[in-house]
Motif scaffolding. Structure first.
Motif, PDB file in Angstrom:
ATOM      1  N   ASN A  25       0.868  -1.179   0.000  1.00 17.10           N
ATOM      2  CA  ASN A  25       0.000   0.000   0.000  1.00 17.10           C
ATOM      3  C   ASN A  25       0.906   1.230   0.000  1.00 17.10           C
ATOM      4  OD1 ASN A  25      -1.728   2.116   0.527  1.00 17.10           O
ATOM      5  ND2 ASN A  25      -2.759   1.138   2.250  1.00 17.10           N
ATOM      6  N   PRO A  26       1.060   1.934  -1.124  1.00 13.17           N
ATOM      7  CA  PRO A  26       2.036   3.021  -1.209  1.00 13.17           C
ATOM      8  C   PRO A  26       1.680   4.226  -0.345  1.00 13.17           C
ATOM      9  CG  PRO A  26       0.688   2.944  -3.198  1.00 13.17           C
ATOM     10  CD  PRO A  26       0.333   1.736  -2.393  1.00 13.17           C
ATOM     11  N   VAL A  27       0.437   4.314   0.076  1.00  8.10           N
ATOM     12  CA  VAL A  27       0.049   5.413   0.958  1.00  8.10           C
ATOM     13  C   VAL A  27       0.654   5.216   2.344  1.00  8.10           C
ATOM     14  CG1 VAL A  27      -1.915   6.522   2.105  1.00  8.10           C
ATOM     15  CG2 VAL A  27      -2.071   5.886  -0.310  1.00  8.10           C
ATOM     16  N   VAL A  28       0.795   3.967   2.759  1.00  8.23           N
ATOM     17  CA  VAL A  28       1.224   3.645   4.124  1.00  8.23           C
ATOM     18  C   VAL A  28       2.659   3.128   4.169  1.00  8.23           C
ATOM     19  CG1 VAL A  28       0.667   2.243   6.164  1.00  8.23           C
ATOM     20  CG2 VAL A  28      -1.176   3.143   4.730  1.00  8.23           C
ATOM     21  N   TYR A  29       3.121   2.524   3.087  1.00 11.87           N
ATOM     22  CA  TYR A  29       4.427   1.862   3.107  1.00 11.87           C
ATOM     23  C   TYR A  29       5.320   2.352   1.979  1.00 11.87           C
ATOM     24  CZ  TYR A  29       2.404  -1.586   6.316  1.00 11.87           C
ATOM     25  OH  TYR A  29       1.804  -2.199   7.381  1.00 11.87           O
ATOM     26  N   THR A  30       6.625   2.183   2.204  1.00 13.94           N
ATOM     27  CA  THR A  30       7.618   2.288   1.139  1.00 13.94           C
ATOM     28  C   THR A  30       8.343   0.938   1.068  1.00 13.94           C
ATOM     29  OG1 THR A  30       9.303   3.151   2.660  1.00 13.94           O
ATOM     30  CG2 THR A  30       7.937   4.759   1.462  1.00 13.94           C
ATOM     31  N   TRP A  31       9.058   0.718  -0.022  1.00 14.13           N
ATOM     32  CA  TRP A  31       9.788  -0.535  -0.187  1.00 14.13           C
ATOM     33  C   TRP A  31      11.285  -0.244  -0.095  1.00 14.13           C
ATOM     34  CZ3 TRP A  31       8.088  -5.425  -0.191  1.00 14.13           C
ATOM     35  CH2 TRP A  31       8.973  -6.436  -0.594  1.00 14.13           C
ATOM     36  N   ARG A  32      11.909  -0.758   0.974  1.00 10.85           N
ATOM     37  CA  ARG A  32      13.335  -0.533   1.182  1.00 10.85           C
ATOM     38  C   ARG A  32      13.998  -1.826   1.626  1.00 10.85           C
ATOM     39  NH1 ARG A  32      11.475   3.474   4.613  1.00 10.85           N
ATOM     40  NH2 ARG A  32      12.674   2.584   6.342  1.00 10.85           N
ATOM     41  N   GLU A  33      15.169  -2.069   1.042  1.00 10.69           N
ATOM     42  CA  GLU A  33      15.982  -3.227   1.422  1.00 10.69           C
ATOM     43  C   GLU A  33      15.182  -4.526   1.343  1.00 10.69           C
ATOM     44  OE1 GLU A  33      17.330  -2.247   5.301  1.00 10.69           O
ATOM     45  OE2 GLU A  33      18.729  -0.696   4.613  1.00 10.69           O
ATOM     46  N   GLY A  34      14.344  -4.600   0.308  1.00  8.62           N
ATOM     47  CA  GLY A  34      13.599  -5.829   0.074  1.00  8.62           C
ATOM     48  C   GLY A  34      12.432  -6.061   1.013  1.00  8.62           C
ATOM     49  N   GLN A  35      11.989  -5.021   1.727  1.00  6.59           N
ATOM     50  CA  GLN A  35      10.889  -5.177   2.669  1.00  6.59           C
ATOM     51  C   GLN A  35       9.970  -3.962   2.618  1.00  6.59           C
ATOM     52  OE1 GLN A  35      12.246  -5.907   6.641  1.00  6.59           O
ATOM     53  NE2 GLN A  35      12.940  -7.989   6.217  1.00  6.59           N
ATOM     54  N   ALA A  36       8.730  -4.194   3.024  1.00  7.05           N
ATOM     55  CA  ALA A  36       7.782  -3.092   3.158  1.00  7.05           C
ATOM     56  C   ALA A  36       8.045  -2.378   4.473  1.00  7.05           C
ATOM     57  CB  ALA A  36       6.350  -3.632   3.124  1.00  7.05           C
ATOM     58  N   ARG A  37       8.249  -1.076   4.421  1.00  2.00           N
ATOM     59  CA  ARG A  37       8.537  -0.287   5.621  1.00  2.00           C
ATOM     60  C   ARG A  37       7.423   0.738   5.829  1.00  2.00           C
ATOM     61  NH1 ARG A  37      12.978  -2.847   8.078  1.00  2.00           N
ATOM     62  NH2 ARG A  37      14.487  -3.436   6.459  1.00  2.00           N
ATOM     63  N   ARG A  38       6.863   0.747   7.019  1.00  5.45           N
ATOM     64  CA  ARG A  38       5.802   1.717   7.318  1.00  5.45           C
ATOM     65  C   ARG A  38       6.363   3.129   7.283  1.00  5.45           C
ATOM     66  NH1 ARG A  38       0.720   1.752   9.488  1.00  5.45           N
ATOM     67  NH2 ARG A  38       0.788  -0.525   9.409  1.00  5.45           N
ATOM     68  N   ARG A  39       5.623   4.021   6.669  1.00  4.13           N
ATOM     69  CA  ARG A  39       6.063   5.419   6.595  1.00  4.13           C
ATOM     70  C   ARG A  39       6.134   6.014   7.998  1.00  4.13           C
ATOM     71  NH1 ARG A  39       6.171   7.534   1.507  1.00  4.13           N
ATOM     72  NH2 ARG A  39       5.154   6.297  -0.145  1.00  4.13           N
ATOM     73  N   PRO A  40       7.069   6.919   8.240  1.00  2.00           N
ATOM     74  CA  PRO A  40       7.231   7.491   9.582  1.00  2.00           C
ATOM     75  C   PRO A  40       6.038   8.346   9.994  1.00  2.00           C
ATOM     76  CG  PRO A  40       8.634   8.629   8.002  1.00  2.00           C
ATOM     77  CD  PRO A  40       8.066   7.444   7.284  1.00  2.00           C
ATOM     78  N   VAL A  41       5.881   8.502  11.297  1.00  2.00           N
ATOM     79  CA  VAL A  41       4.768   9.278  11.842  1.00  2.00           C
ATOM     80  C   VAL A  41       4.830  10.724  11.364  1.00  2.00           C
ATOM     81  CG1 VAL A  41       3.719  10.126  13.978  1.00  2.00           C
ATOM     82  CG2 VAL A  41       4.549   7.777  13.858  1.00  2.00           C
ATOM     83  N   GLU A  42       6.022  11.207  11.076  1.00  2.00           N
ATOM     84  CA  GLU A  42       6.152  12.592  10.603  1.00  2.00           C
ATOM     85  C   GLU A  42       5.355  12.805   9.316  1.00  2.00           C
ATOM     86  OE1 GLU A  42       8.599  10.771  11.792  1.00  2.00           O
ATOM     87  OE2 GLU A  42       8.815  11.936  13.657  1.00  2.00           O
ATOM     88  N   GLU A  43       5.328  11.785   8.448  1.00  2.00           N
ATOM     89  CA  GLU A  43       4.546  11.908   7.215  1.00  2.00           C
ATOM     90  C   GLU A  43       3.052  11.937   7.525  1.00  2.00           C
ATOM     91  OE1 GLU A  43       5.424   9.689   3.742  1.00  2.00           O
ATOM     92  OE2 GLU A  43       7.541   9.385   4.267  1.00  2.00           O
ATOM     93  N   ALA A  44       2.643  11.193   8.545  1.00  2.00           N
ATOM     94  CA  ALA A  44       1.239  11.216   8.956  1.00  2.00           C
ATOM     95  C   ALA A  44       0.870  12.590   9.507  1.00  2.00           C
ATOM     96  CB  ALA A  44       0.983  10.133  10.007  1.00  2.00           C
ATOM     97  N   LYS A  45       1.763  13.169  10.290  1.00  2.00           N
ATOM     98  CA  LYS A  45       1.514  14.507  10.837  1.00  2.00           C
ATOM     99  C   LYS A  45       1.425  15.546   9.725  1.00  2.00           C
ATOM    100  CE  LYS A  45       3.713  13.724  15.347  1.00  2.00           C
ATOM    101  NZ  LYS A  45       4.838  14.126  16.234  1.00  2.00           N
ATOM    102  N   LYS A  46       2.266  15.382   8.714  1.00  2.00           N
ATOM    103  CA  LYS A  46       2.236  16.314   7.583  1.00  2.00           C
ATOM    104  C   LYS A  46       0.894  16.230   6.851  1.00  2.00           C
ATOM    105  CE  LYS A  46       4.609  17.422   3.247  1.00  2.00           C
ATOM    106  NZ  LYS A  46       5.682  17.023   2.292  1.00  2.00           N
ATOM    107  N   LEU A  47       0.424  15.004   6.618  1.00  2.00           N
ATOM    108  CA  LEU A  47      -0.874  14.825   5.964  1.00  2.00           C
ATOM    109  C   LEU A  47      -1.996  15.447   6.799  1.00  2.00           C
ATOM    110  CD1 LEU A  47      -0.607  11.144   4.677  1.00  2.00           C
ATOM    111  CD2 LEU A  47      -1.019  13.167   3.254  1.00  2.00           C
ATOM    112  N   LEU A  48      -1.902  15.278   8.121  1.00  2.00           N
ATOM    113  CA  LEU A  48      -2.947  15.819   8.994  1.00  2.00           C
ATOM    114  C   LEU A  48      -2.929  17.349   8.965  1.00  2.00           C
ATOM    115  CD1 LEU A  48      -5.053  14.415  10.766  1.00  2.00           C
ATOM    116  CD2 LEU A  48      -3.593  14.880  12.743  1.00  2.00           C
ATOM    117  N   ALA A  49      -1.733  17.920   8.880  1.00  7.68           N
ATOM    118  CA  ALA A  49      -1.635  19.379   8.788  1.00  7.68           C
ATOM    119  C   ALA A  49      -2.217  19.869   7.471  1.00  7.68           C
ATOM    120  CB  ALA A  49      -0.176  19.808   8.927  1.00  7.68           C
ATOM    121  N   GLU A  50      -1.941  19.123   6.383  1.00  9.08           N
ATOM    122  CA  GLU A  50      -2.508  19.484   5.085  1.00  9.08           C
ATOM    123  C   GLU A  50      -4.025  19.369   5.093  1.00  9.08           C
ATOM    124  OE1 GLU A  50      -0.617  16.902   2.326  1.00  9.08           O
ATOM    125  OE2 GLU A  50       1.361  17.863   2.483  1.00  9.08           O
ATOM    126  N   ALA A  51      -4.534  18.476   5.960  1.00  8.27           N
ATOM    127  CA  ALA A  51      -5.982  18.315   6.078  1.00  8.27           C
ATOM    128  C   ALA A  51      -6.612  19.415   6.925  1.00  8.27           C
ATOM    129  CB  ALA A  51      -6.300  16.952   6.688  1.00  8.27           C
TER     130      ALA A  51
END
Length: 727
Positions: free
Chosen positions: A479-505
């Motif tokens: 799910n590209p909204v929630v995860y990125t793909w790094r080092e062969g694994q799905a990594r959850r996006r950091p909370v800072e990105e969630a805070k940024k989205l909430l500020a944009e909202a």
């Protein structure tokens, strides 16, 4: 003299401690020792064994091994694959337009007014022995005119002195389809099937009116003979062939043909059980099922024990020779081509508590077991890399671990009608979307699975679980909204990105940018689900990471359902188990035609996206194979991206099943559909008996010590007494 009398007792105890003594804690009769019997347990008593009403997993353990619908799932292949069961082959539908003109197989779904399926039942299939089939010398039914007086000496089906059998024919399948419309049976799939089977709703009304003219159930003359009523759209062609007409194009109809709802029920069995006095003694199809499957229910005591015994009339089938790569490595292909079933009997004991169940498994009294939370650490070890393995104790006992991801999804849904989290169709829609995306990132599913599920789950990237057509592994499936793909694994996006989205909202640091008011959100839940305090405290902390305040509104189940029906909930938590392994059975949860608040459907979020609806309508009528399969897969990817972007759900997790089996149980493979895997499993009774003796050796030395000490005390007392007398 008194001390000397202890010597024989000590000698007996010493003798019991040597040689091949019997096991004192054996819960089973001596007659079962060394028998080809599988031992298992159940926790919740089954309520319905009638195939028209049964709808729970606890019941399918029995119904799936007794009844035989036309189709079944290949035991080993994944994704799940339909194969024939009692019919010659999986039928290919023929398509017709509104004028009755035939259409090609690749005709667009919008042009197809009717799909026609023809089933050809194999000859030589016979029912398990049952008194409903017993005959008089003149060929008439022996037990067709019973009354309460004649039933006085009958307490169970086995009390009838005579039984019989007969061959499976097309009429039996037709009779069961009619039973879906029976006014006294209330089939859970009637509503769904009445939309697809022409004439089923009309038949239901006719049967309802006919029942009003008959005496109440259980009285003489109350039996509703379904053969008197035709069902347009379902027709008998000859003894072994029948045809079903289905509205429109509905490929999922074949999945229903692998479910017990479409298993055969003979007319004479229905008549037999509807005689006066039968229901009062639980002599019903709900209590004593009748089928052509490999097993029959020989004992039904749902508060204590239930027993499936080999059907002596079962024709036998070949063990599969194909499967997944790991099946060969696990030895699940070693019995290729051998005749099943292997096991003579399966005995299920009711266990209401998990600890006794677990301890009996460790002692060898049960052949397989799930893992309860309080036994997880004893059974499983999880490495720092997240790899799951057995504990040293389990390996020492040659216990094997089976894991599978269930065809299910748990999710946190947003009510899209709510002005804060949904705002669907309003000017605030984009703002609410970013809010939902931010929360999707903030709620750490990996942490939840680790803390509350002992790792028994897979983070969900979409509604589709592994094993369902359209599920994608690796980077393509994240799910590209929630995860990125790094080092062969799905990594959850950091909370800072969630805070940024909430500020944009418009909610920087969890406060309204215009008014300064805090962002307060409401979760409606019921106790016993997400109502668990530890889980709710954790969830509250997840929301607070982005500054949102979560208020829990706990209520009873009925009130919770009412809130969903009326669109009054804001956020809720639910799960969905697949009825059949097709992506349509998950994507329909977002179809706007099924909006709960408007139409009473399964779309509890009341989600609406016109593009998604268009793609869903196109996708659901397509096949999984050939060129159409590739096109369907492309549509599924588009639909998945829409859902990931719109985020009407926080996709939580797909539950993972952990099953332990002893070394003497072979060919066990978890399955979420079908449920008829008992016939493929095999037992080594001699190895089991050897291990039971080893693990349940009586510990006699403590008793021996007690006896010796007691003897010494008695001797000391005697000497003291004699000394006092001499004094």
């Amino acid at each position: 003299m008194r001390i000397l009398r202890l010597v024989p007792i000590i000698a007996i105890l010493a003798a019991c401690g040597s040689g091949n003594e019997s096991v004192w804690n054996d819960p089973y009769p001596d007659a079962e020792s060394g028998s080809n019997i599988l031992y298992s347990a159940f926790t919740d008593r089954p309520k319905h064994l009638d195939p028209v009403q049964s709808y729970t997993e606890d019941e399918s353990v029995f119904t799936a091994n007794i009844y035989e619908p036309p189709l079944q799932y290949h035991y080993l292949k994944r994704p799940y694959t339909l194969i024939s069961s009692t019919v010659e082959e999986v039928p290919e539908p023929r398509y017709f337009d509104a004028g009755g003109n035939p259409l090609p197989a690749d005709a667009p779904a919008g042009q197809i007014a009717e799909s026609v399926y023809e089933f050809h039942v194999r000859s030589g299939i016979f029912y398990a022995p049952h008194p409903a089939f017993a005959r008089m010398p003149d060929g008439s039914p022996r037990y067709a005119a019973l009354d309460r007086e004649q039933l006085k000496a009958i307490e169970r089906v086995s009390d009838f002195p005579e039984t019989g059998t007969r061959e499976l024919v097309a009429d039996d399948y037709i009779y069961q389809i009619k039973r879906l419309a029976h006014p006294h049976l209330h089939s859970p799939i009637f509503s769904t099937m009445s939309e697809r089977l022409p004439g089923l709703r009309t038949l239901a009304e006719e049967l309802k009116q006919a029942a009003k003219t008959l005496p109440p159930p259980g009285q003489p003359g109350s039996w509703l003979d379904l053969d008197r009523f035709p069902l347009p759209g379902v027709e008998k062609l000859d003894r072994y062939r029948y045809r079903i007409h289905v509205r429109g194009k509905y490929p999922q109809f074949l999945y229903w043909q692998a479910m017990h709802f479409f298993a055969p029920v003979p007319r004479e069995v229905d008549r037999f059980y509807n005689q006066p006095g039968m229901a009062e003694k639980n002599l019903t199809l709900d209590w004593y099922p009748v089928g052509t499957g490999p097993y029959m229910l020989s004992e039904n005591d749902p508060n204590r024990r239930m027993t499936l015994s080999r059907n002596p009339n079962f024709r036998g089938q070949g063990y599969p020779c194909e499967g997944e790569v790991e099946d060969r490595a696990a030895g699940r292909l070693d019995d290729c081509g051998k005749t099943v079933p292997f096991i003579d009997q399966a005995i299920f004991t009711r266990e209401k508590e998990s600890i006794p169940y677990w301890n009996k498994f460790l002692q060898g009294w049960y052949d397989a077991s799930g893992i309860a939370s309080d036994s997880f650490d004893q059974a499983v070890r999880i490495s720092v890399d997240g790899d799951v393995g057995l504990s040293d104790e389990m390996r020492a006992r040659d216990i094997h671990l089976l894991t599978s991801v269930r065809a299910a999804v748990f999710y946190m849904g947003f009510n899209m009608l709510d002005p804060t989290v949904g705002a669907q169709g309003t000017s605030n829609e984009a703002r609410a979307r970013k809010l939902r995306q931010a929360l999707s990132i903030a709620v750490d599913q990996e942490e939840y699975i680790s803390i509350f599920l002992n790792g028994r789950g897979v983070p969900a990237m979409s509604p589709l679980p592994p094993g369902i057509f359209g599920y994608l592994e690796g980077e393509a499936g994240i799910n590209p909204v929630v995860y990125t793909w790094r080092e062969g694994q799905a990594r959850r996006r950091p909370v800072e990105e969630a805070k940024k989205l909430l500020a944009e909202a418009g909610w920087p640091n969890g406060r309204d940018a215009k008014t300064g008011e805090p962002l307060i959100l409401y979760l409606d839940t019921t106790s016993g689900g997400m109502g668990d305090k530890a889980r709710l405290d954790w969830l509250t902390r997840q929301f607070s990471k982005v500054g949102a305040q979560l208020i829990i509104r706990s209520t009873d189940f009925n009130r919770f359902q009412e809130k969903l029906r009326t669109g009054a909930a804001q956020i809720y938590f639910l799960g969905w188990n697949a009825d059949y392994p097709d992506p349509e059975n998950f994507f329909f949860l977002f179809d706007s035609d099924g909006a709960r608040a408007k139409n009473g459907g399964e779309n509890a979020s009341n989600y609406r996206n016109d593009e998604f609806d268009r793609l869903f309508l196109q996708m659901k009528g397509m096949e999984n194979t050939g060129a159409q399969g590739e096109e369907r897969l492309a549509l599924i990817r588009k639909m998945t991206r829409i859902l990931q972007t719109d985020a009407p759900w926080i996709f939580c997790f797909h539950p993972k099943t952990y099953i332990l089996r002893h070394e003497w149980l072979y060919n066990r493979k978890p399955s979420d559909v079908g449920g008829n895997g008992l016939k493929y499993q095999r037992i080594d009774p001699e190895r089991r008996e050897e291990k039971r003796q080893q693990w349940n050796m009586p510990m006699l030395w403590p008793l021996l010590v007690v006896v010796v000490l007691a003897g010494g005390l008695v001797g000391f007392g005697v000497r003291s007494y004699r000394a006092s007398r001499k004094g």
